[in-house]
Design an enzyme around this catalytic site. Structure first.
Site, PDB file in Angstrom:
ATOM      1  N   ASP A 198       0.761  -1.194  -0.013  1.00  0.00           N
ATOM      2  CA  ASP A 198       0.054  -0.045   0.143  1.00  0.00           C
ATOM      3  C   ASP A 198       0.790   1.207   0.050  1.00  0.00           C
ATOM      4  O   ASP A 198       0.393   2.377  -0.116  1.00  0.00           O
ATOM      5  CB  ASP A 198      -0.888  -0.186   1.353  1.00  0.00           C
ATOM      6  CG  ASP A 198      -2.181  -0.671   1.251  1.00  0.00           C
ATOM      7  OD1 ASP A 198      -2.524  -0.794  -0.200  1.00  0.00           O
ATOM      8  OD2 ASP A 198      -2.798  -1.132   2.228  1.00  0.00           O
TER       9      ASP A 198
HETATM   10  C1  BGC Z   1      -2.806  -3.783   4.632  1.00  0.00           C
HETATM   11  C2  BGC Z   1      -2.615  -4.626   3.380  1.00  0.00           C
HETATM   12  C3  BGC Z   1      -1.166  -4.339   2.731  1.00  0.00           C
HETATM   13  C4  BGC Z   1      -0.145  -4.403   3.853  1.00  0.00           C
HETATM   14  C5  BGC Z   1       1.137  -3.991   3.040  1.00  0.00           C
HETATM   15  C6  BGC Z   1      -1.755  -3.829   5.425  1.00  0.00           C
HETATM   16  O1  BGC Z   1      -1.735  -2.932   6.409  1.00  0.00           O
HETATM   17  O2  BGC Z   1      -4.026  -4.219   5.512  1.00  0.00           O
HETATM   18  O3  BGC Z   1      -3.734  -4.626   2.512  1.00  0.00           O
HETATM   19  O4  BGC Z   1      -1.185  -5.403   1.638  1.00  0.00           O
HETATM   20  O5  BGC Z   1      -0.572  -3.479   4.662  1.00  0.00           O
HETATM   21  O6  BGC Z   1       0.972  -2.472   2.661  1.00  0.00           O
END
Ligand code: BGC
Length: 811
Positions: A483
């Site tokens: 993200d």
């Molecule tokens: C989110 C995921 C994401 C991950 C890496 C998590 O906090 O829920 O959707 O893939 O972070 O960024």
């Protein structure tokens, strides 16, 4: 240093020192009604949705930490104490908190009074039971005073913490007999209320917080408790609470039990009122009477235990290491259920108001849960797929209460659609239920736009095909799984969100992680198409998969590892040419799982590079070297201090991708070594540094470049739970559900003599005994099923309802 111990027999973690380095919590509830409970009684309760139906109030990031919850106060002469130590914090003669499977039990004793509080939510019930048992173990007669305490939340947890100009005037309660009702906003649009009851006459009560606590006191010293007298206050606005006051006499050796219940009720519109302004209490009475004796409660507790016996009985192992057994047999599976229920909404790091159910998160959570209750997994897949659009894109999140896509967050995270292929194929392999593919599933929650679920998978697959960039690699969109790698964002405004703010026009950044993901789930899609007789579709899809493999080989290889991405300008991300962030874990994981360029040695080189640059004492870091300045073209990843979160932290979720990659090469020792580095039961002795619970995975452990490497955060709600369960059971222990049977292909440390697994699969019980006399990591010489040799490593589906022996000889 340890703060407790594992009681495997009872499937509990027993905390013996209340001052854990961080609150160590547990979850109560299995379907609609949930509570979070810390080891000192902190936490809160909600119905379905931690944002919209919050029953009790909780203040995050409080001083001191974890203040507020479901508390009991005992006043024994001048001594005031709490069975869970907080809030009073009187030194106890004995303290113990047992976190078990959907229940928590506190045992506290002081001056000859033993108190036990058992908290759980009976199956299918919208109420939390607190069974309080008090025993006088002294030789004197005791007259004690017991006060309960909860603080109501005015339903919408976000509004409750912000809209004080309204909230301080809306609170309404009723008290009748021993039941305190919370009915704020019931007279207008709400058709629900909550109640807090006890199955015994009370001497008094309070419902107004300031009257009970005193405006300038904390919960450790409420006026009413210290004076030993409640005030029978009725809240009008301000902050409604519920506190019962009981006077209890205990002869030496005598014990008494009290059943408290915190319940939630929905009433039909025309049945809301008993008389003018008096709510219809019948539904609450019905709930209360179903658990008004200790016998009834004990039976419900037994049912809960039996429920977990059944769920955990589907996969269980016996290995040489109890730390592994307790992860696989108990805690990892338990955490998988919790993440399935909560997604990323409510924990002690997720406030319950931020995120609902994540599209990618919930699909991934399902792979650790599907064997437990496949019907619920099926329903979840349906809910998730309903938030997809015809072109395969989807809302990134949806609210569990409404099941509608969250428009404020939007979509365009280009990995999202592919995870639907993972969850769907995992479900079908577990159950053999292909009918899911024919189910009509809405697009964008609009049933007039429904198409078969298979069409949703197809849309997911082609969403990648239709969104390729200049190197014929997948466009990343806002971000892929990571993200925080926001390659099209270019944010200079601290007030905007990296994820949701408008991207630059063009948006040509490409992701090697999605490329690997596409190859893995593209192959799955092709396999599925063949399995259901869609040969033409399979052929066409295979062309796209092959093209992607070529694109990765041509444009995604850096020489010793896979690149991570191409940025907006077409520059390499995750290359030896970069000054920082030379190598990233995600593309190594997915491209090695996809076995792209295996013959050319790419898989091996890539995993060797992971070992060399990313591995450290506490796990595998996400990228290396971590970013030390802000790169506007990379986005949020470079905002974190080096070694934390997505910037060089050990983001546990992605470590199992490497473990699985290692098993593709047959390197069982390396795969297991990575497993033990992040599996919480192996870190118990490090509790002081690790900080969070030693019984569940956390999202992030500070990496080697961090200020305090090894310190963990964000426990419980993480894709780590399902991925680690998947990696250990299906790739390291190597027992995997397939369309036509159980595939057996372990990849274990060479030193192991073998292991046993009991696997209930499609109503058939397989007692699998893997023997490794030659001490190798991978390879099978022979499989005997009920004494007969089979010549494939897929054990077929045998007679249902029976136990069958599977003897596996490695060699
Ligand atoms: C989110 C995921 C994401 C991950 C890496 C998590 O906090 O829920 O959707 O893939 O972070 O960024």
């Amino acid at each position: 240093m340890e703060y407790g111990y594992f009681d495997d027999e009872n499937r509990e973690y027993v905390i013996t020192n209340p001052k854990t380095p961080y609150p160590w919590i547990n979850y109560l509830g299995n379907e609609d009604f949930f509570s979070l409970t810390s080891n000192t009684g902190g936490g809160y309760t909600f119905y379905k949705d931690a944002k919209f139906r919050r029953l009790t109030r909780y203040r995050y990031n409080n001083i001191p930490a974890d203040n507020g919850g479901k508390y009991f106060y005992i006043k024994d002469g001048d001594t005031i104490w709490s069975p869970g130590w907080k809030p009073v914090k009187t030194e106890l003669d004995h303290y113990e908190c047992r976190h078990g499977m959907s229940y928590t039990k506190f045992k506290g004793s002081k001056n000859g009074i033993e108190a036990e509080v058992l908290q759980f939510i009976p199956l299918g019930f919208w109420g939390e039971i607190q069974k309080v048992s008090l025993k006088n173990s002294s030789s004197d007669k005791k007259k004690i005073k017991l006060f309960s305490f909860i603080e109501w939340c005015l339903w919408n947890a976000e509004d409750d913490m912000t809209n004080f100009q309204r909230n301080f005037s809306t609170g309404e309660v009723e008290v009748k007999d021993s039941v305190i009702y919370h009915k704020t906003e019931f007279k207008e649009r709400r058709n629900h209320y909550a109640f807090y009851s006890v199955n015994s006459p009370i001497t008094g009560y309070d419902t107004d917080r300031e009257t009970f606590v005193g405006l300038y006191n904390g919960l450790d010293a409420p006026d009413a408790v210290f004076e030993g007298q409640s005030r029978n206050s009725i809240a009008h606005g301000w902050s409604p609470i519920a506190s019962h006051y009981l006077e209890i006499e205990l002869k030496p050796g005598e014990d008494k039990e009290f059943i408290f219940m915190l319940g939630y009720v929905e009433v039909e519109k025309d049945k809301k009122w008993e008389s003018k302004s008096i709510i219809n209490k019948q539904p609450a009475h019905d709930m209360i009477s179903s658990y008004d004796t200790a016998d009834k409660v004990n039976r419900a507790f037994e049912d809960l235990r039996a429920y977990w016996d059944n769920l955990l009985g589907k996969i269980s192992i016996e290995s040489a290491d109890p730390r592994l057994d307790r992860m696989v047999n108990i805690w990892n599976q338990y955490q998988c259920m919790v993440t399935f229920n909560m997604s990323r909404s409510a924990s002690f790091f997720e406030s319950g108001i931020g995120r609902g159910m994540g599209f990618r998160d919930s699909n991934q959570d399902l792979i650790g849960f599907v064997h437990q209750i496949p019907e619920r997994a099926r329903e979840r897949i349906y809910d998730i797929a309903s938030t997809q659009f015809e072109d395969g894109s989807c809302y990134h999140q949806y609210q569990p209460l409404t099941k509608k896509g969250n428009a404020a967050v939007g979509g365009n995270f280009n990995d999202d659609p592919l995870w639907l292929i993972l969850s769907t194929t995992a479900y079908i392999k577990e159950t053999g239920d292909f009918s899911l593919l024919d189910e009509m599933v809405p697009f964008d929650n609009d049933s007039s736009r429904a198409k078969s679920h298979f069409e949703h998978l197809k849309a997911s697959f082609y969403h990648v095909v239709h969104n390729l960039g200049p190197h014929k690699l997948p466009l990343i969109g806002r971000a892929d799984w990571n993200d925080c790698l926001n390659l099209n964002c270019f944010s200079e405004d601290p007030n905007e969100s990296f994820q949701t703010t408008e991207n630059q026009k063009g948006g040509t950044a490409e992701s090697l992680m999605i490329a690997g993901l596409f190859v893995v789930y593209g192959k799955e899609y092709v396999k599925l198409c063949i399995r259901i007789g869609k040969e033409d579709e399979a052929k066409e899809a295979q062309v796209h998969v092959d093209a992607m493999i070529e694109a990765v080989k041509q444009h995604g290889w850096d020489g010793d590892w896979y690149l991570r991405a191409y940025d907006y300008f077409g520059n390499k991300v995750g290359s030896s040419e970069n000054e920082e962030g030379k190598i990233f874990i995600e593309s190594q994981g997915w491209c090695t799982m996809a076995e792209i360029g295996k013959e050319e040695g790419m898989v091996e080189k890539s995993l060797n590079a992971v070992k060399k640059y990313l591995d450290c004492d506490y796990g595998i870091v996400l990228n290396y070297p971590a970013f030390t300045k802000y790169y506007i073209e990379y986005g949020e990843i470079s905002t974190y201090p080096a070694g934390y979160k997505e910037n060089g932290g050990i983001f546990c979720h992605n470590n199992p991708w490497i473990m699985i990659g290692e098993t593709m090469l047959g390197r069982g020792d390396q795969a297991y070594d990575y497993y033990t580095k992040i599996a919480p039961s192996f870190l118990e002795e490090l509790s002081e540094l690790h900080k969070v619970e030693p019984y569940v995975y956390c999202q992030m452990i500070a990496g080697k470049e961090a200020h305090r490497p090894g310190e963990a955060k964000n426990s419980w709600l993480s894709g780590t739970a399902s991925w680690n369960f998947y990696a250990i059971t299906q790739y390291i222990l190597g027992i995997r559900a397939e369309y036509d049977g159980l595939a057996i292909n372990p990849c274990i440390p060479a030193s192991w003599d073998g292991f046993k697994m009991k696997r209930v699969f499609r109503d058939v019980t397989y007692n699998i005994n893997v023997k490794n006399p030659e001490h190798i990591s991978k390879g099978i010489k022979q499989i005997l099923v009920n004494g007969q040799p089979v010549n494939s490593n897929i054990v077929p589906i045998l007679e249902k309802g029976k136990e069958h022996s599977v003897e596996v000889l490695m060699g």
